[in-house]
Design an enzyme around this catalytic site. Structure first.
Site, PDB file in Angstrom:
ATOM      1  N   SER A 251      -1.142  -1.933  -7.628  1.00  0.00           N
ATOM      2  CA  SER A 251      -0.734  -1.548  -8.983  1.00  0.00           C
ATOM      3  C   SER A 251       0.761  -1.206  -8.928  1.00  0.00           C
ATOM      4  O   SER A 251       1.171  -0.328  -8.162  1.00  0.00           O
ATOM      5  CB  SER A 251      -1.548  -0.352  -9.469  1.00  0.00           C
ATOM      6  OG  SER A 251      -1.603   0.618  -8.460  1.00  0.00           O
TER       7      SER A 251
ATOM      8  N   LYS B 186      -5.901   5.848  18.967  1.00  0.00           N
ATOM      9  CA  LYS B 186      -5.781   6.769  17.820  1.00  0.00           C
ATOM     10  C   LYS B 186      -7.131   7.412  17.515  1.00  0.00           C
ATOM     11  O   LYS B 186      -7.220   8.599  17.202  1.00  0.00           O
ATOM     12  CB  LYS B 186      -5.251   6.001  16.595  1.00  0.00           C
ATOM     13  CG  LYS B 186      -5.362   6.751  15.269  1.00  0.00           C
ATOM     14  CD  LYS B 186      -4.389   7.919  15.185  1.00  0.00           C
ATOM     15  CE  LYS B 186      -4.641   8.971  14.151  1.00  0.00           C
ATOM     16  NZ  LYS B 186      -5.010   8.632  12.816  1.00  0.00           N
TER      17      LYS B 186
ATOM     18  N   HIS C 177      -7.740  10.029  20.039  1.00  0.00           N
ATOM     19  CA  HIS C 177      -6.860  11.150  19.668  1.00  0.00           C
ATOM     20  C   HIS C 177      -7.566  12.024  18.631  1.00  0.00           C
ATOM     21  O   HIS C 177      -7.600  13.247  18.736  1.00  0.00           O
ATOM     22  CB  HIS C 177      -5.540  10.599  19.115  1.00  0.00           C
ATOM     23  CG  HIS C 177      -4.749  11.591  18.306  1.00  0.00           C
ATOM     24  ND1 HIS C 177      -5.105  11.965  17.018  1.00  0.00           N
ATOM     25  CD2 HIS C 177      -3.636  12.305  18.604  1.00  0.00           C
ATOM     26  CE1 HIS C 177      -4.250  12.867  16.581  1.00  0.00           C
ATOM     27  NE2 HIS C 177      -3.340  13.088  17.510  1.00  0.00           N
ATOM     28  N   ASN C 178      -8.142  11.386  17.621  1.00  0.00           N
ATOM     29  CA  ASN C 178      -8.817  12.159  16.577  1.00  0.00           C
ATOM     30  C   ASN C 178     -10.060  12.863  17.110  1.00  0.00           C
ATOM     31  O   ASN C 178     -10.377  13.972  16.679  1.00  0.00           O
ATOM     32  CB  ASN C 178      -9.187  11.246  15.407  1.00  0.00           C
ATOM     33  CG  ASN C 178      -7.982  10.897  14.553  1.00  0.00           C
ATOM     34  OD1 ASN C 178      -6.858  10.919  15.036  1.00  0.00           O
ATOM     35  ND2 ASN C 178      -8.206  10.572  13.293  1.00  0.00           N
TER      36      ASN C 178
ATOM     37  N   GLY D 148       0.871  -1.183   0.000  1.00  0.00           N
ATOM     38  CA  GLY D 148       0.000   0.000   0.000  1.00  0.00           C
ATOM     39  C   GLY D 148       0.896   1.218   0.000  1.00  0.00           C
ATOM     40  O   GLY D 148       1.336   1.672   1.064  1.00  0.00           O
TER      41      GLY D 148
ATOM     42  N   SER E 242      -0.408   8.908  13.690  1.00  0.00           N
ATOM     43  CA  SER E 242      -0.893  10.286  13.535  1.00  0.00           C
ATOM     44  C   SER E 242       0.247  11.202  13.111  1.00  0.00           C
ATOM     45  O   SER E 242       1.395  11.002  13.479  1.00  0.00           O
ATOM     46  CB  SER E 242      -1.491  10.813  14.833  1.00  0.00           C
ATOM     47  OG  SER E 242      -1.891  12.157  14.636  1.00  0.00           O
ATOM     48  N   GLY E 243      -0.140  12.212  12.353  1.00  0.00           N
ATOM     49  CA  GLY E 243       0.851  13.198  11.922  1.00  0.00           C
ATOM     50  C   GLY E 243       0.752  13.500  10.439  1.00  0.00           C
ATOM     51  O   GLY E 243       1.507  14.300   9.918  1.00  0.00           O
ATOM     52  N   GLY E 244      -0.196  12.801   9.772  1.00  0.00           N
ATOM     53  CA  GLY E 244      -0.392  13.061   8.347  1.00  0.00           C
ATOM     54  C   GLY E 244       0.831  12.637   7.544  1.00  0.00           C
ATOM     55  O   GLY E 244       1.692  11.898   8.041  1.00  0.00           O
TER      56      GLY E 244
ATOM     57  N   GLU F 173      -8.882  15.821  18.724  1.00  0.00           N
ATOM     58  CA  GLU F 173      -8.462  16.731  17.633  1.00  0.00           C
ATOM     59  C   GLU F 173      -9.676  17.510  17.100  1.00  0.00           C
ATOM     60  O   GLU F 173      -9.590  18.727  16.882  1.00  0.00           O
ATOM     61  CB  GLU F 173      -7.827  15.877  16.539  1.00  0.00           C
ATOM     62  CG  GLU F 173      -7.410  16.585  15.290  1.00  0.00           C
ATOM     63  CD  GLU F 173      -6.904  15.567  14.243  1.00  0.00           C
ATOM     64  OE1 GLU F 173      -6.096  14.680  14.583  1.00  0.00           O
ATOM     65  OE2 GLU F 173      -7.350  15.654  13.081  1.00  0.00           O
ATOM     66  N   TYR F 174     -10.783  16.832  16.897  1.00  0.00           N
ATOM     67  CA  TYR F 174     -11.998  17.514  16.419  1.00  0.00           C
ATOM     68  C   TYR F 174     -12.393  18.636  17.388  1.00  0.00           C
ATOM     69  O   TYR F 174     -12.719  19.752  16.976  1.00  0.00           O
ATOM     70  CB  TYR F 174     -13.169  16.524  16.328  1.00  0.00           C
ATOM     71  CG  TYR F 174     -13.335  15.779  15.030  1.00  0.00           C
ATOM     72  CD1 TYR F 174     -12.308  15.010  14.500  1.00  0.00           C
ATOM     73  CD2 TYR F 174     -14.548  15.794  14.340  1.00  0.00           C
ATOM     74  CE1 TYR F 174     -12.477  14.286  13.330  1.00  0.00           C
ATOM     75  CE2 TYR F 174     -14.727  15.081  13.162  1.00  0.00           C
ATOM     76  CZ  TYR F 174     -13.683  14.324  12.662  1.00  0.00           C
ATOM     77  OH  TYR F 174     -13.856  13.619  11.511  1.00  0.00           O
TER      78      TYR F 174
ATOM     79  N   VAL G  13       0.176   7.837  -0.260  1.00  0.00           N
ATOM     80  CA  VAL G  13       1.012   8.811   0.448  1.00  0.00           C
ATOM     81  C   VAL G  13       1.516   8.313   1.809  1.00  0.00           C
ATOM     82  O   VAL G  13       2.719   8.420   2.121  1.00  0.00           O
ATOM     83  CB  VAL G  13       0.264  10.167   0.557  1.00  0.00           C
ATOM     84  CG1 VAL G  13      -1.092  10.027   1.188  1.00  0.00           C
ATOM     85  CG2 VAL G  13       1.076  11.181   1.286  1.00  0.00           C
TER      86      VAL G  13
HETATM   87  P1  NDP Z   1      -5.577   5.603   0.749  1.00  0.00           P
HETATM   88  O1  NDP Z   1      -6.433   5.480   1.954  1.00  0.00           O
HETATM   89  O2  NDP Z   1      -5.914   6.612  -0.277  1.00  0.00           O
HETATM   90  O3  NDP Z   1      -5.464   4.158   0.052  1.00  0.00           O
HETATM   91  C1  NDP Z   1      -4.825   3.965  -1.182  1.00  0.00           C
HETATM   92  C2  NDP Z   1      -3.996   2.692  -1.155  1.00  0.00           C
HETATM   93  O4  NDP Z   1      -4.829   1.564  -0.881  1.00  0.00           O
HETATM   94  C3  NDP Z   1      -3.353   2.426  -2.519  1.00  0.00           C
HETATM   95  O5  NDP Z   1      -2.068   1.883  -2.302  1.00  0.00           O
HETATM   96  C4  NDP Z   1      -4.297   1.406  -3.136  1.00  0.00           C
HETATM   97  O6  NDP Z   1      -3.694   0.593  -4.117  1.00  0.00           O
HETATM   98  C5  NDP Z   1      -4.633   0.594  -1.912  1.00  0.00           C
HETATM   99  N1  NDP Z   1      -5.848  -0.209  -2.056  1.00  0.00           N
HETATM  100  C6  NDP Z   1      -7.125   0.222  -2.069  1.00  0.00           C
HETATM  101  N2  NDP Z   1      -7.964  -0.828  -2.198  1.00  0.00           N
HETATM  102  C7  NDP Z   1      -7.202  -1.938  -2.255  1.00  0.00           C
HETATM  103  C8  NDP Z   1      -7.482  -3.322  -2.346  1.00  0.00           C
HETATM  104  N3  NDP Z   1      -8.736  -3.778  -2.408  1.00  0.00           N
HETATM  105  N4  NDP Z   1      -6.447  -4.185  -2.374  1.00  0.00           N
HETATM  106  C9  NDP Z   1      -5.178  -3.748  -2.305  1.00  0.00           C
HETATM  107  N5  NDP Z   1      -4.844  -2.446  -2.188  1.00  0.00           N
HETATM  108  C10 NDP Z   1      -5.837  -1.559  -2.168  1.00  0.00           C
HETATM  109  O7  NDP Z   1      -4.040   5.834   1.185  1.00  0.00           O
HETATM  110  P2  NDP Z   1      -3.413   6.811   2.297  1.00  0.00           P
HETATM  111  O8  NDP Z   1      -1.945   6.626   2.141  1.00  0.00           O
HETATM  112  O9  NDP Z   1      -3.984   8.172   2.264  1.00  0.00           O
HETATM  113  O10 NDP Z   1      -3.884   6.155   3.677  1.00  0.00           O
HETATM  114  C11 NDP Z   1      -3.566   4.832   4.061  1.00  0.00           C
HETATM  115  C12 NDP Z   1      -4.187   4.582   5.424  1.00  0.00           C
HETATM  116  O11 NDP Z   1      -3.618   5.478   6.360  1.00  0.00           O
HETATM  117  C13 NDP Z   1      -5.705   4.814   5.475  1.00  0.00           C
HETATM  118  O12 NDP Z   1      -6.276   3.905   6.371  1.00  0.00           O
HETATM  119  C14 NDP Z   1      -5.819   6.201   6.025  1.00  0.00           C
HETATM  120  O13 NDP Z   1      -7.056   6.435   6.678  1.00  0.00           O
HETATM  121  C15 NDP Z   1      -4.654   6.217   7.008  1.00  0.00           C
HETATM  122  N6  NDP Z   1      -4.132   7.526   7.368  1.00  0.00           N
HETATM  123  C16 NDP Z   1      -4.043   8.501   6.433  1.00  0.00           C
HETATM  124  C17 NDP Z   1      -3.561   9.745   6.789  1.00  0.00           C
HETATM  125  C18 NDP Z   1      -3.405  10.805   5.762  1.00  0.00           C
HETATM  126  O14 NDP Z   1      -3.025  11.915   6.133  1.00  0.00           O
HETATM  127  N7  NDP Z   1      -3.646  10.515   4.481  1.00  0.00           N
HETATM  128  C19 NDP Z   1      -3.143  10.061   8.171  1.00  0.00           C
HETATM  129  C20 NDP Z   1      -3.208   8.946   9.045  1.00  0.00           C
HETATM  130  C21 NDP Z   1      -3.708   7.745   8.640  1.00  0.00           C
HETATM  131  P3  NDP Z   1      -3.704   1.054  -5.670  1.00  0.00           P
HETATM  132  O15 NDP Z   1      -2.586   2.031  -5.814  1.00  0.00           O
HETATM  133  O16 NDP Z   1      -3.449  -0.212  -6.419  1.00  0.00           O
HETATM  134  O17 NDP Z   1      -5.058   1.648  -5.938  1.00  0.00           O
END
Ligand code: NDP
Length: 479
Positions: free
Chosen positions: A34, A183, A186-187, A9, A128-130, A190-191, A12
């Protein structure tokens, strides 16, 4: 070259955690559904450390030293189950599956139990921390078996943020869903923290007529004192920002409908299940809800009377608002930590509130100077039943009360909604109050539903024969 950890995964968060791990000297095996994302990461940042490129989960698993550590960073919900289902047949007893996404703690409890039956460890990690935190040091809240933490903890502690005393902002929270629960709360905090800052802004603007640019200076000043925190700091930056297109303050060109991804709502839902009165957190979630009801707000502006009073804004109102903000913020933390205590009892987690406050000191969104004092309040044997009862906070919130009352009263008179300022004050007063109208509610419940009550002057449970002669009987006689 075998890798110490695998990451699947690479959006970001996953990409930045993988880079953080590699920059800290770990060999990281990379996988994404992918392959393009894996290659993009390697093309851009492949020179930051040792990475192993893999195209399938089988290759990922084969690239890892044992016990294997696989960090899943995919979209929360069904995708996590999908990836876990594909991974499990490829793993061996003792391997560790880590979910670092924002999963619901009940999902984590379910997944942990299912994998434990197969001899695998499932670790739900709150991060946490984005994006920025994931890359440079987040606050990390891992839950799962203690044994798995022995194998995983050193890596997580290495990549976590560090507090000013050098302590890692990462510690084992507790079994199964404990990390994701903490966590989530924590959120929730945060709200509430964001909403009270919003309420302070609204009061300074609407009651005192202080424009955003000037407010930015006020928030910068506040950031030097007891309110010092990441959220106050970024608020100053937001308020200072001028829209390039119109030359107006940025906050005046943004649609005032706050979005939400769900962790605040989960906190309130869980609090209701636990019977935890997190009123400030709940009001902050509801405030986002109202802000998004554009159609109703438009009608209300045309139809509902305000009858705002012509009251003078108190002298030193800016300082009053600062104190009200401090007190309301403290209540939000108190409510969140109280909820953690209730959850600990419900789920059998021995949550160490001093350690939790400690790992929120840096890296996460609610990082604040206040957390050092919160940590101290729960240190050693001093475990107040409520954060507000810690001597340091009895004193500091007590000092803020007169200003807090003036601010809430002024807001009510002027028709400025301050749901978290006012509900936090109500919480504070409800805790203090000798007699609450709950006695009347008990009477009502006994009258319409024979729900019984207890007396202030003795043991036992009673029922009044409301439909007869109003005599009182021992409740055992009612059944
Ligand atoms: P996303 O939540 O946008 O998820 C995208 C990723 O998930 C891609 O790598 C995608 O693969 C993969 N994916 C989605 N569906 C499937 C599936 N069925 N099988 C396999 N892979 C899959 O990514 P983020 O990086 O934003 O967040 C990741 C996690 O971290 C989430 O749970 C989010 O809530 C949490 N989080 C996010 C924060 C943020 O600031 N963004 C902060 C703290 C936590 P593909 O590229 O192939 O589509």
């Amino acid at each position: 070259m075998s890798a110490q950890i695998g990451v699947t995964g690479l959006a970001v968060m996953g990409a930045n955690l993988a880079r953080n791990l590699a920059r800290n000297g770990y060999t990281v095996a990379l996988h994404n559904r992918s392959v393009a994302k894996t290659d993009a990461l390697l093309a851009k940042h492949g020179d930051e450390g040792d990475f192993v490129r893999t195209e399938t989960l089988r290759e990922l698993v084969d690239a890892l030293e044992k016990p294997r550590r696989v960090l899943i960073m995919v979209k929360a919900g069904a995708p996590v189950d999908a990836v876990v289902d594909q991974l499990v047949p490829l793993l061996e007893e003792g391997d560790i599956v880590i979910d670092g996404g924002n999963s619901h703690y009940q999902d984590t409890r379910r997944r942990e139990a299912a994998l434990a039956e197969k001899g695998l460890h499932f670790v739900g990690v709150g991060v946490s921390g984005g994006e920025e935190g994931a890359l440079n040091g987040p606050s990390i809240m891992p839950g799962g078996s203690k044994e798995s933490y022995d194998a995983l903890g050193p890596l997580l502690e290495k990549i976590s943020a560090k507090a000013d005393d050098g302590a890692p902002c990462c510690a084992w929270i507790g079994t199964d869903g404990a990390g994701h629960f903490v966590k989530m709360v924590h959120n929730g905090i945060e709200y509430a923290d964001m909403q009270v800052i919003g309420e302070a802004y609204d009061l300074l603007r609407s009651a005192s007529g202080i424009e955003p640019a000037e407010q930015a200076g006020i928030f910068e000043e506040w950031n030097k004192g007891e309110l010092s925190s990441f959220l106050i700091e970024i608020t100053a930056e937001v308020l200072k920002h001028v829209d390039a297109k119109t030359g107006k303050p940025f906050v005046d060109v943004v649609v005032d409908a706050a979005g939400q991804k769900g962790t605040g709502r989960w906190t309130v839902q869980s609090a209701l299940d636990l019977g935890s009165p997190v009123s400030g957190i709940a009001e902050s979630v509801f405030a986002r809800g109202i802000s998004s009801q554009a159609a109703q707000r438009a009608i209300a502006q045309e139809t509902l009377a305000g009858h705002e009073a012509e009251v003078a804004v108190p002298e030193n109102f800016v300082e009053d608002v600062r104190q009200a903000l401090y007190a309301s913020k403290l209540v939000s933390y108190a409510q969140g930590l109280d909820m953690l205590g209730a959850a600990g009892k419900e789920y059998g987690w021995d949550l160490k509130l001093d350690e939790i406050a400690s790992l929120w000191r840096e890296g996460c969104i609610i990082r604040a100077a206040l957390l050092k004092d919160i940590m101290a309040a729960y240190k050693g044997d001093s475990r107040p039943a409520n954060l507000l009862f810690a001597p340091a906070f009895v004193e500091s919130i007590g000092r803020a009360v007169p200003a807090w009352r003036r601010v809430v009263a002024t807001a009510v008179q002027l028709g400025i909604p301050v749901p978290v300022f006012s509900s936090s004050l109500a919480y504070y007063d409800a805790l203090r109050r000798k007699r609450l109208p709950a006695a009347v509610i008990q009477g009502q419940r006994d009258l319409f539903g024979a729900h019984t009550y207890q007396r202030v002057d003795g043991e036992g449970t009673f029922h009044t024969l409301w439909g007869e002669d109003h005599s009182e009987i021992s409740a055992v006689d009612t059944h």
